[in-house]
Design an enzyme around this catalytic site. Structure first.
Site, PDB file in Angstrom:
ATOM      1  N   LYS A 188       0.864  -1.177   0.000  1.00  0.00           N
ATOM      2  CA  LYS A 188       0.000   0.000   0.000  1.00  0.00           C
ATOM      3  C   LYS A 188       0.898   1.223   0.000  1.00  0.00           C
ATOM      4  CE  LYS A 188      -1.790   3.023   1.997  1.00  0.00           C
ATOM      5  NZ  LYS A 188      -1.816   4.515   1.681  1.00  0.00           N
ATOM      6  N   GLY A 241       7.115   5.188   8.554  1.00  0.00           N
ATOM      7  CA  GLY A 241       6.419   6.451   8.762  1.00  0.00           C
ATOM      8  C   GLY A 241       6.802   7.059  10.090  1.00  0.00           C
ATOM      9  N   THR A 243       6.789   8.100  14.129  1.00  0.00           N
ATOM     10  CA  THR A 243       6.685   7.337  15.367  1.00  0.00           C
ATOM     11  C   THR A 243       5.269   7.390  15.921  1.00  0.00           C
ATOM     12  OG1 THR A 243       9.025   7.634  15.901  1.00  0.00           O
ATOM     13  CG2 THR A 243       7.548   7.175  17.741  1.00  0.00           C
ATOM     14  N   GLU A 264       9.988   1.110  10.673  1.00  0.00           N
ATOM     15  CA  GLU A 264      11.052   2.118  10.534  1.00  0.00           C
ATOM     16  C   GLU A 264      10.374   3.470  10.716  1.00  0.00           C
ATOM     17  OE1 GLU A 264      14.692   3.692   7.674  1.00  0.00           O
ATOM     18  OE2 GLU A 264      13.564   1.917   7.098  1.00  0.00           O
ATOM     19  N   CYS A 298      14.068  10.455   6.839  1.00  0.00           N
ATOM     20  CA  CYS A 298      14.054  10.060   8.253  1.00  0.00           C
ATOM     21  C   CYS A 298      15.455   9.921   8.832  1.00  0.00           C
ATOM     22  CB  CYS A 298      13.264   8.762   8.435  1.00  0.00           C
ATOM     23  SG  CYS A 298      13.855   7.385   7.439  1.00  0.00           S
ATOM     24  N   GLU A 396      11.006  15.877  15.273  1.00  0.00           N
ATOM     25  CA  GLU A 396      11.332  15.623  13.873  1.00  0.00           C
ATOM     26  C   GLU A 396      10.566  16.609  12.997  1.00  0.00           C
ATOM     27  OE1 GLU A 396      11.929  11.828  10.940  1.00  0.00           O
ATOM     28  OE2 GLU A 396      10.056  11.919  12.062  1.00  0.00           O
TER      29      GLU A 396
END
Length: 500
Positions: A188, A241, A243, A264, A298, A396
């Site tokens: 997806k 994606g 956290t 991840e 990331c 982030e």
């Protein structure tokens, strides 16, 4: 056949894609369609079906049949390797086409997209060898009456949910290793960057992958993504994606069949620069580490932790690098920083730049919105006078925003680097091997670079510490991640009776 893109300009009209189930591309038909505008040009480039929950069920059922009848897992390693090798060759043949659509949907520079596609072909070629070398273990130390085996078996149907920042690269850091293990797949992609995932499904079918082994459903995360996470016939899920969303994935998977998860997630990655480093190299590496993929990465090095005696000099060098970086049309081969992929992310980055100013950080340079003739970008921002409690130092941002924090001693640098909930990646710049090894051992990160950053290949695993994720992708570790271990005890000779 390779579709060579002669003129690097957006298409005259958007390209229509179907989704991919059981070896066939399925047209949108009466389904709603998502029309994607190129973030670098502001014109429509692709039209992608919005799949229904029934489409997802069909895709999972196809993957389930393909796994259960062993049309893929039952093949020997040589046969699986041959398919993966052919897929790698076909990716190279269609590399210009893949890079073109990747750039149009994502906004990254075409030169970067081309390099990524070449790396993806490497993934398939390397994984082909792993399909032949995957093995278990044996125990010949159980006495004369017993022999022990440990086997690795494919875990089953794997769901893969990929983000919009590296649609093809992140997919190819997983798919060839999942296939090498013998599993089947339902992928997806992000609804804003689905094209290259659908192209890969075509390539795998052309390479000889049996029908049903690779399926792609398109649509929103809230419907198709959530349905894939919760589906009881999916044995494992790989999610890439944030956290915060990763926590929701864990909760959702626990409500159904306790499927295995590979995650991840986010990062707030340090780049530690010592005074004895080659500062020219460090300045260039730090600029690259935050500017690559427009900072939407990331593993980008967003926290610069620099020895105080050279902090001002390094800041000036990085500022000079930032002023020279080429920001422009993603389809121009000279462009180094392209477009921000979504309007929402553009707003998020700008809001953090304003928050940094409001918290008292000093904006040394950059941080401006730049128009691209239909698209938008943000010039790399460099902040000084940053403290560890500021949002720009802790959260982030997922954009080209770099913070500088000085240190006086090695232990202080390590403490600043580890002062985060994340542990995805880190870099250290020094010519002293003792310091390099000390920092490498002590900083909590799943990937580490010494005197470089964002380097790598298919051989080494990817993944994070702490709240940056679970599990590992790529390399032999990546194949083993999609297997389960079985212990086999074989009794030799006549059994000693329990009942006389």
């Amino acid at each position: 056949m390779n579709q060579h893109i002669e003129a690097l300009s957006p298409p005259a009209k958007p390209r229509k894609f179907g989704f991919f189930v059981d070896g066939q591309s399925v047209e949108a038909g009466s389904r709603e369609v998502f029309e994607r505008n190129s973030p670098g040009h502001g014109v429509p480039v692709t039209r992608i079906p919005k799949c229904t929950p029934e489409d997802l069920d069909d895709a999972v059922a196809a993957a389930r049949r393909a796994f259960d009848d062993r049309r893929w897992s039952g093949l020997n390693g040589q046969a699986r390797a041959a398919v993966l090798l052919r897929a790698g060759a076909l990716i190279r043949e269609r590399s210009e086409e893949i890079a073109y659509w990747e750039t149009l949907e994502n906004g990254k520079p075409i030169s970067q997209a081309r390099a990524e596609v070449g790396g993806c072909a490497d993934m398939f070629e390397y994984a082909s060898g792993l399909a032949r070398s995957l093995h278990g273990d044996s125990f010949n130390n159980l006495g004369d009456g017993m022999f022990g085996l440990v086997t690795r078996e494919p875990i089953g149907v794997v769901g893969i949910i990929t983000p919009w920042n590296f649609p093809f690269l992140i997919l190819c850091e997983r798919v060839p290793y999942v296939l090498a293990s013998g599993c089947t797949i339902v992928a997806k992609p992000s609804e804003v960057t689905s094209a290259t995932t659908l192209i890969l499904a075509e390539i795998l079918s052309q390479a000889g992958l049996p029908d049903g082994v690779m399926n792609v459903v398109t649509g929103s995360g809230s419907t198709i993504g959530q349905g894939l996470i919760e589906h009881p016939l999916v044995d494992m899920l790989s999610f890439t994606g944030s956290t915060s969303v990763g926590r929701k994935v864990v909760e959702a998977a626990g409500r159904t069949n306790f499927k295995k998860l590979g995650l991840e997630l986010g990062g707030k990655n340090p780049q530690i620069v010592f005074a004895d480093a080659d500062l020219e190299d460090a300045a260039d590496g730090v600029a690259f580490g935050i500017g690559f993929n427009t900072g939407q990465c990331c593993v980008s090095g967003s926290r610069l932790i620099v020895e105080r005696s050279v902090a001002d000099d390094l800041a000036r060098m990085i500022e000079e690098k930032f002023t020279k970086v080429v920001i422009g049309d993603p389809l121009n081969n000279a462009t180094q920083i392209g477009a921000i992929t979504t309007d929402a992310q553009n707003s998020t980055i700008l809001s953090y730049i304003e928050k940094g100013r409001a918290e008292g950080a000093r904006l040394i340079c950059g941080g401006e919105q730049i128009g691209l003739g239909g698209g938008r970008s943000i010039s790399p921002a460099l902040f000084g006078d940053v403290t560890r409690d500021m949002a720009i130092a802790r959260e982030e941002i997922f954009g080209p925003v770099l913070t500088i924090m000085p240190f006086d001693a090695v232990e202080e640098a390590i403490a600043i680097a580890n002062d985060t909930e994340y542990g995805l990646a880190a870099s250290v710049w020094t010519k002293n091997i003792d310091k390099a090894l000390l920092v490498t051992r002590r900083v909590q990160a799943g990937r580490f670079w010494v005197n470089t950053t964002l380097a790598g290949g298919p051989e080494l695993p990817l993944g994070g510490f702490k709240q940056s994720g679970w599990g590992r992708e790529a390399g032999m570790y990546g194949v083993e991640e999609y297997t389960q271990v079985k212990s086999v005890h074989i009794e030799i000779g006549k059994r000693s009776p329990w009942i006389a």
